[in-house]
Design a protein around this motif. Structure first.
Motif, PDB file in Angstrom:
ATOM      1  N   ASN A 104       0.843  -1.195   0.000  1.00  0.00           N
ATOM      2  CA  ASN A 104       0.000   0.000   0.000  1.00  0.00           C
ATOM      3  C   ASN A 104       0.872   1.236   0.000  1.00  0.00           C
ATOM      4  N   TRP A 105       0.388   2.316  -0.588  1.00  0.00           N
ATOM      5  CA  TRP A 105       1.075   3.602  -0.466  1.00  0.00           C
ATOM      6  C   TRP A 105       0.546   4.299   0.766  1.00  0.00           C
ATOM      7  N   ILE A 106       1.438   4.624   1.656  1.00  0.00           N
ATOM      8  CA  ILE A 106       1.004   5.297   2.880  1.00  0.00           C
ATOM      9  C   ILE A 106       1.532   6.727   2.852  1.00  0.00           C
ATOM     10  N   ASP A 107       0.626   7.698   3.113  1.00  0.00           N
ATOM     11  CA  ASP A 107       1.064   9.096   3.167  1.00  0.00           C
ATOM     12  C   ASP A 107       1.659   9.402   4.541  1.00  0.00           C
ATOM     13  N   LEU A 108       2.859   9.943   4.536  1.00  0.00           N
ATOM     14  CA  LEU A 108       3.460  10.402   5.789  1.00  0.00           C
ATOM     15  C   LEU A 108       3.680  11.911   5.679  1.00  0.00           C
ATOM     16  N   SER A 109       3.526  12.598   6.797  1.00  0.00           N
ATOM     17  CA  SER A 109       3.703  14.056   6.711  1.00  0.00           C
ATOM     18  C   SER A 109       4.099  14.619   8.065  1.00  0.00           C
ATOM     19  N   THR A 110       4.632  15.813   8.047  1.00  0.00           N
ATOM     20  CA  THR A 110       4.929  16.497   9.315  1.00  0.00           C
ATOM     21  C   THR A 110       3.629  16.796  10.044  1.00  0.00           C
ATOM     22  N   VAL A 111       2.537  16.955   9.281  1.00  0.00           N
ATOM     23  CA  VAL A 111       1.246  17.216   9.910  1.00  0.00           C
ATOM     24  C   VAL A 111       0.843  16.041  10.791  1.00  0.00           C
ATOM     25  N   LEU A 112       1.146  14.832  10.314  1.00  0.00           N
ATOM     26  CA  LEU A 112       0.825  13.641  11.104  1.00  0.00           C
ATOM     27  C   LEU A 112       1.645  13.649  12.403  1.00  0.00           C
ATOM     28  N   ILE A 113       2.932  14.019  12.280  1.00  0.00           N
ATOM     29  CA  ILE A 113       3.778  14.086  13.475  1.00  0.00           C
ATOM     30  C   ILE A 113       3.194  15.089  14.458  1.00  0.00           C
ATOM     31  N   PHE A 114       2.727  16.210  13.913  1.00  0.00           N
ATOM     32  CA  PHE A 114       2.131  17.238  14.764  1.00  0.00           C
ATOM     33  C   PHE A 114       0.918  16.679  15.493  1.00  0.00           C
ATOM     34  N   ASP A 115       0.070  15.962  14.753  1.00  0.00           N
ATOM     35  CA  ASP A 115      -1.147  15.421  15.351  1.00  0.00           C
ATOM     36  C   ASP A 115      -0.812  14.378  16.421  1.00  0.00           C
ATOM     37  N   ILE A 116       0.245  13.590  16.186  1.00  0.00           N
ATOM     38  CA  ILE A 116       0.672  12.627  17.204  1.00  0.00           C
ATOM     39  C   ILE A 116       1.114  13.370  18.457  1.00  0.00           C
ATOM     40  N   GLY A 117       1.794  14.520  18.254  1.00  0.00           N
ATOM     41  CA  GLY A 117       2.198  15.339  19.391  1.00  0.00           C
ATOM     42  C   GLY A 117       0.989  15.799  20.191  1.00  0.00           C
ATOM     43  N   VAL A 118      -0.053  16.261  19.477  1.00  0.00           N
ATOM     44  CA  VAL A 118      -1.283  16.692  20.148  1.00  0.00           C
ATOM     45  C   VAL A 118      -1.854  15.542  20.957  1.00  0.00           C
ATOM     46  N   TYR A 119      -1.910  14.375  20.323  1.00  0.00           N
ATOM     47  CA  TYR A 119      -2.432  13.173  20.986  1.00  0.00           C
ATOM     48  C   TYR A 119      -1.689  12.901  22.289  1.00  0.00           C
ATOM     49  N   LEU A 120      -0.355  12.952  22.212  1.00  0.00           N
ATOM     50  CA  LEU A 120       0.446  12.633  23.393  1.00  0.00           C
ATOM     51  C   LEU A 120       0.245  13.667  24.502  1.00  0.00           C
TER      52      LEU A 120
ATOM     53  N   LEU B  78     -13.455  22.692  19.063  1.00  0.00           N
ATOM     54  CA  LEU B  78     -12.799  21.425  19.404  1.00  0.00           C
ATOM     55  C   LEU B  78     -11.686  21.652  20.421  1.00  0.00           C
ATOM     56  N   THR B  79     -10.822  22.633  20.131  1.00  0.00           N
ATOM     57  CA  THR B  79      -9.747  22.889  21.084  1.00  0.00           C
ATOM     58  C   THR B  79     -10.305  23.521  22.352  1.00  0.00           C
TER      59      THR B  79
ATOM     60  N   ILE C 736     -12.002  18.564   7.062  1.00  0.00           N
ATOM     61  CA  ILE C 736     -11.605  19.975   7.036  1.00  0.00           C
ATOM     62  C   ILE C 736     -11.304  20.496   8.448  1.00  0.00           C
ATOM     63  N   VAL C 737     -12.115  20.056   9.428  1.00  0.00           N
ATOM     64  CA  VAL C 737     -11.901  20.521  10.798  1.00  0.00           C
ATOM     65  C   VAL C 737     -10.501  20.143  11.276  1.00  0.00           C
ATOM     66  N   ASN C 738     -10.130  18.887  11.035  1.00  0.00           N
ATOM     67  CA  ASN C 738      -8.817  18.425  11.472  1.00  0.00           C
ATOM     68  C   ASN C 738      -7.704  19.166  10.722  1.00  0.00           C
ATOM     69  N   VAL C 739      -7.930  19.434   9.443  1.00  0.00           N
ATOM     70  CA  VAL C 739      -6.903  20.133   8.675  1.00  0.00           C
ATOM     71  C   VAL C 739      -6.694  21.542   9.230  1.00  0.00           C
ATOM     72  N   ILE C 740      -7.811  22.197   9.592  1.00  0.00           N
ATOM     73  CA  ILE C 740      -7.662  23.545  10.167  1.00  0.00           C
ATOM     74  C   ILE C 740      -6.848  23.469  11.452  1.00  0.00           C
ATOM     75  N   ILE C 741      -7.157  22.461  12.278  1.00  0.00           N
ATOM     76  CA  ILE C 741      -6.500  22.384  13.586  1.00  0.00           C
ATOM     77  C   ILE C 741      -5.015  22.091  13.452  1.00  0.00           C
ATOM     78  N   VAL C 742      -4.657  21.101  12.645  1.00  0.00           N
ATOM     79  CA  VAL C 742      -3.261  20.676  12.646  1.00  0.00           C
ATOM     80  C   VAL C 742      -2.434  21.328  11.548  1.00  0.00           C
ATOM     81  N   ASP C 743      -3.078  21.936  10.555  1.00  0.00           N
ATOM     82  CA  ASP C 743      -2.259  22.456   9.470  1.00  0.00           C
ATOM     83  C   ASP C 743      -2.433  23.960   9.285  1.00  0.00           C
ATOM     84  N   THR C 747      -0.037  26.624  14.469  1.00  0.00           N
ATOM     85  CA  THR C 747       0.661  27.337  15.534  1.00  0.00           C
ATOM     86  C   THR C 747      -0.279  27.647  16.700  1.00  0.00           C
ATOM     87  N   ASP C 748      -1.561  27.963  16.354  1.00  0.00           N
ATOM     88  CA  ASP C 748      -2.539  28.178  17.421  1.00  0.00           C
ATOM     89  C   ASP C 748      -2.677  26.923  18.273  1.00  0.00           C
ATOM     90  N   THR C 749      -2.783  25.791  17.568  1.00  0.00           N
ATOM     91  CA  THR C 749      -2.974  24.535  18.281  1.00  0.00           C
ATOM     92  C   THR C 749      -1.788  24.245  19.184  1.00  0.00           C
TER      93      THR C 749
END
Lengths: 139, 125, 803
Positions: A104-120, B78-79, C736-743, C747-749
């Motif tokens: 499978n092609w999996i998309d990886l991004s800095t955005v995902l890393i950011f979201d993992i940070g939020v999760y943690l 959400l936040t 879209i909601v998630n994209v606004i938050i994380v992308d 910086t706000d997040t």
């Protein structure tokens, strides 16, 4: 609360919830979900485990201090934004790449890393709050 | 539909402020929890309400294919939900600690910082 | 001028501050001998400024500086003309002597380093003040002199009298500084310039402005407080609580002369109006008389000198106010003479104190033989102060009478004031110079002895200076008096007076002064008793007034605080919410912007209405809950209802989050509430409940109407459309909601999760406070675990590592 059934079921329930929270985290970019929701689900899972079996087993299970997890998450999120500076883009610009993984092609991004940070951060901070309140002093 | 939402928001604010005006920290805390919901719903309604269509773009398209709910207030709320929860927890622990040390939950009796019989400040130099 | 000169001047201005920096370390290493090295700083600056004398004598002015805030045309720039240069030379010259003197005076004081540091800071501030060109720079240095003088006067901060004097000086001169700032801003608004050098030519613009009087009063507020004019004179004698070097420096040549400097500097632009030529002479004259009268009463050497300083300052203000050629020349000559003889006499007072252990003039006598150098310096200074030839003070006094002598009544009144004032100052000068040194030898706390060289260099040099300056008066006039008088006058002016008296009214007035003075001197004890008696009869003065003002301030603040902060949370909350309700409802009522009457939504489905109804019921139940469990459950019900509403109206993300949060809220609330022995029920009396409910209802209605009005406006979906259009294309995300938050708003997040993190830390530390209390050890609620006295986290960590 500390019935036999609850105490027996709690570890499995917690594992399932944590697994589900990671699933919610990863699908967040295209479907409902994301770091905040995932983090809350995982924190609830630990809270349930703590109510059922006591705080010490939870602390044993997650190994790190919850606040350390939160701090690591904050660090991760901050660093995810810094990466884009190395390719001469402004802070917090998303970078994307795809890797081939088991067909499978999996998309990886800095955005995902950011979201993992939020999760943690959410998992760490809220678990820490919940566990601190579950510890009761003798009075 | 917005009118009904406005009514609900008004009710949420009324109840939360009524609880805030109480002298008991537990009631004030519950007021704080409700206030979070009131503000969130206020922002949500101000962005207009749309039924049942979440702001999600199907995988095969680049833009939403129909009118979807407004994503911007949702991102704000959400936040806000998570942060208001953390603050609620903080207030809870603060109130609990105050109760432990002062052995009262009546805000009138919590006068460590501003005591009733405050000594007058010194007039010398 | 060479390119190096501006930066050298800058260095000269910085030198005192650099010395202030190294003084404590150097003093610790070398003891009081460090002053020999430290005195080099003002000495070098003195030499640097000496170099400007020829250029300034030829009518030039040296300017330079650096941009500071260019957009506001504020700059760090200096203007060195005759006026600034004379002041700069006095400050650095006397400063050098004072630094040496301090080394002797505070030889064994452990805090000599700190003292010197303050002294140099003050010197730097004063130097900056007199060379400043920009308004803002002038103000900054002005207030800096107030602050550093506060530190110096309060140097001996273990005594209450010192603290009081320091606070008094700071309050009086600091407040005056603020008036000055306001005055400068008014001048800036009238003329549009921010530099003194640009202002000089704009005197007519200023004088014709309707705001002239306002600017004048504000500037005078600054000058009169700093220069201790009646009724603000009281801080100066009190400031004698400071060590003697401070008095000798601040109250002879520097601090108190700052106000005179300001008046002289602004004379060309503010002067020559009816207000100026009335206010200044009247206040100056009154100050002169009050100062000398109060001086007669004193028996303490320093207090006597302090009050005559007040009267000298009055004389200077009076002369500046007259503004004629001779008056300005007289002011200039007297200012220079006063700086030298008063500095000298203060140091003499310090020497006597140091040598005998007493400063009380009634207990001193016959020191002539024990302290010859001190005696010589004191006599020379007294001659100058009394206006006797061949000293510089003589020139000043002759010029004063020359300036005042006119045939009209207005002038004659001031001639009388000047004669009385000068006569009484003559008395005080000689009382200080004669009484301690002649007559029978008295028993003193210390065996009388001459001070060390460090201490008599200063007075000796200043006494000699007063003599030499008068003997070579043509040179003094060419390089100092004339350029300074020209700068004050705003037009070239030549000072010519010499030591050879010419027959005329001034000489006659001098003779009258001397006769009057001798008469008073012979009856000094009687005069002192008379002054003492009359002041006791009055029984109130500005000094007492200051205390009353300060205690009134404290009491008033306490009363206001009592009203504003009663310490009751319900009152704070009530006031806050009343204002919120007013802020919401009043504008709508005033501008008649009530929302249109809403129509019942026909499309509202049954399940939607049901959920709303559940939310309402939950809310009511929270209020009426009789026990805590019901309250918690009701709270949960309204929260879950809100989550369902999010779900039904296209916000699944919010819905999930709300579910989780409500669950966790209920859990932790239950955890804490079960430990509190209290109920959630309401204990308020019914009347209070009604008032509270009215406030809450007003707020709630306000928010409802506001929200209705908002939703009835047309919606502008720019931002939402942007996010919908680019979410997939740019940010590769379908939610879209998630994209606004994380992308888009990442910086706000980042900031928001930092907040979550900080709250977590705050809660942990709150709980740790409890854990650190030995009487309440933390125990786990794990039924299997043994209670342990240490924190559970540490225990958990240990076990975790073991596992």
């Amino acid at each position: 609360m500390r019935t036999v059934i609850f105490r027996t079921v709690a570890p499995y329930l917690t594992s399932l919830m944590v697994l589900f929270s990671i699933f919610v985290l990863l699908r967040g970019h295209n479907e409902p979900g994301g770091g905040f929701i995932g983090g809350l689900i995982a924190a609830s899972a630990f809270a349930i485990y703590g109510i059922a079996c006591g705080v010490a087993p939870v602390r044993r299970a997650i190994h790190f201090h919850p606040m350390a997890i939160a701090a690591f998450g904050l660090f991760l999120s901050g660093m995810a934004g810094v990466l884009s500076i190395f390719v001469s883009r402004s802070y917090m610009s998303g970078l994307w790449t795809s890797v081939h993984f088991f067909g499978n092609w999996i998309d990886l991004s800095t955005v995902l890393i950011f979201d993992i940070g939020v999760y943690l951060v959410v998992v760490g901070a809220i678990t820490s709050i919940a566990l601190a309140l579950e510890e009761r002093d003798r009075d | 539909m917005e009118a009904l939402f406005a009514l609900l928001v008004g009710a949420l604010f009324t109840v939360s402020i009524y609880l805030f005006l109480s002298k008991h920290i537990i009631r004030i805390l519950m007021g704080a929890a409700i206030l979070g919901n009131a503000v969130n719903l206020l922002i949500f309604t101000a962005g207009r309400v749309t039924r049942e269509v979440p702001p999600i773009i199907p995988p095969e398209f680049d833009v939403p294919q129909s009118v979807v709910a407004n994503p911007l207030p949702q991102a704000l709320i959400l936040t806000a939900i998570v942060i208001s929860f953390s603050f609620f927890a903080f207030l809870l622990v603060l109130g609990y600690r105050a109760y432990q040390d002062l052995e009262t939950d009546d805000s009138d009796e919590m006068r460590v910082a501003e005591p009733v019989d405050d000594v007058p400040p010194p007039l010398g130099y | 001028m060479s390119a190096a000169a501006p930066s050298l001047t800058f260095l000269a201005l910085c030198l005192p501050f650099l010395a202030a920096l190294v003084a404590p370390a150097l003093t610790r290493r070398m003891g009081h001998n460090a002053v020999w090295i430290l005195a080099l700083a003002p000495a070098l600056a003195f030499i640097h400024f000496l170099g400007f004398l020829p250029a300034v004598a030829d009518g030039g002015a040296i300017t330079g500086g650096y941009a500071w805030v260019p957009s506001f045309r504020v700059s760090f720039s200096w203007l060195i003309d005759g006026l600034s240069l004379t002041f700069a030379l006095l400050i650095t010259g006397i400063g050098t002597l004072i630094v040496l003197y301090s080394g002797g005076y505070l030889k064994d004081d452990a805090h000599l380093g700190r003292f010197l540091s303050f002294m140099f800071m003050f010197m730097g501030a004063m130097l900056g003040l007199v060379v400043s060109d920009g308004f803002l720079m002038l103000f900054v240095f002005w207030e800096l002199t107030s602050i550093t003088s506060f530190l110096l006067i309060g140097f001996d901060h273990t005594r209450e009298a010192s603290r009081r004097a320091a606070i008094q000086a700071l309050v009086v001169t600091g407040t005056g500084g603020l008036a000055l700032l306001a005055g400068l801003i008014v001048i800036w608004n009238i003329t549009g310039v921010t530099q003194l050098s640009e202002l000089i030519g704009l005197g007519d613009v200023l004088r014709e402005s309707p705001f002239y009087l306002m600017a004048l009063v504000l500037v005078l507020g600054g000058a009169f407080t700093k220069s201790a004019q009646f009724p603000f004179h009281f801080w100066l004698p009190n400031a004698m609580e400071a060590p003697t070097p401070v008095s000798a420096y601040l109250h002879s040549a520097t601090m108190v002369k700052a106000g005179i400097y300001l008046l002289m500097r602004l004379n060309p632009v503010l002067g020559d109006t009816a207000a100026w030529t009335t206010i200044l002479p009247v206040f100056g004259g009154v100050t002169l008389l009050v100062g000398t009268f109060l001086a007669i009463r004193q028996t303490d050497l320093k207090q006597m000198l302090a009050y005559t300083t007040v009267s000298s300052l009055g004389l200077l203000v009076m002369l500046t106010g007259f503004g004629s050629d001779h008056a300005i020349a007289a002011a200039v000559l007297y200012l220079v003479a006063h700086s030298m003889f008063k500095g000298c006499l203060f140091m003499v007072a310090g020497l006597i104190d140091h040598g005998t252990g007493s400063r009380d003039i009634t207990r001193l006598g016959g020191l002539r033989a024990a302290m010859p150098i001190t005696f010589a310096a004191a006599m020379a200074a007294a001659f100058s102060m009394g206006g006797l030839p061949p000293f510089f003070g003589f020139l000043g006094k002759e010029e004063i009478y020359e300036a005042l002598w006119h045939a009209d009544t207005w002038s004659l009144a001031f001639v009388a004031v000047a004669v009385i004032g000068n006569g009484l100052m003559f008395v005080i000068g000689f009382a200080v110079a004669i009484k301690p040194f002649f007559g029978p030898v008295r028993e003193t706390p210390l065996h009388a002895h001459e001070g060390p060289a460090l201490m008599w260099i200063g007075p000796a040099v200043l006494a000699l200076g007063g003599l030499v300056a008068a003997l070579v008066s043509p040179v003094t006039h060419r390089f100092v008096s004339s350029p300074m008088a020209s700068a004050v006058h705003g037009a070239p002016e030549l000072v010519t007076i010499s030591l050879i008296p010419h027959i005329g009214a001034p000489l006659l007035l001098s003779l009258i002064t001397i006769v009057f003075a001798v008469a008073v001197y012979l009856g000094l004890d009687r005069a002192r008793r008379f002054a003492d008696r009359s002041l006791r009869a009055i029984g109130w003065g500005p000094d007492r007034g200051f205390d009353q003002f300060m205690s009134g301030l404290v009491r008033g603040s306490r009363r206001i605080t009592g009203v504003m902060q009663p310490g009751r949370l319900d009152i704070y909350m009530g006031v806050t919410f009343v204002f919120i309700a007013l802020a919401l409802l009043v504008p709508m009522a005033v501008y008649d912007e009530w929302p249109a009457r809403p129509v019942w939504p026909e499309d509202a489905a049954f399940h939607e209405l049901t959920i709303m109804a559940i939310a309402f019921i939950g809310l009511l139940a929270v209020i009426y809950a009789r026990d805590r469990l019901t309250a918690i459950v009701s709270l949960g019900i309204q929260g879950f209802a809100v989550a369902l509403i999010f779900m039904l109206f296209g916000a699944p993300d919010l819905s999930f989050t709300q579910f989780m949060v409500e669950t966790l809220s209920v859990v932790i609330l239950a955890l804490v509430m079960t430990r509190l022995r209290l109920t959630a029920a309401d204990h308020r009396p019914t009347g209070q409940k009604l008032i509270d409910f009215s406030i809450a209802l007003a707020c709630g209605t306000g928010f409802m109407l506001y929200l209705l009005a908002v939703t009835q406006q047309p919606f502008r979906p720019y931002l939402s459309e942007f996010f919908e259009a680019y979410s997939k294309v740019i940010a590769h995300g379908g939610n879209i909601v998630n994209v606004i938050i994380v992308d888009f708003r990442g910086t706000d997040t980042l900031g928001e999760i930092a907040v979550v993190m900080i709250t977590g830390l705050a809660i942990l530390s709150l709980i740790r406070v409890r854990a650190s209390r030995p009487d309440q050890p933390i125990v786990d609620n794990d039924p299997d675990s043994e209670p342990t006295p240490t924190g559970a986290w540490r225990k958990g960590r240990k076990l975790g590592e073991g596992a």
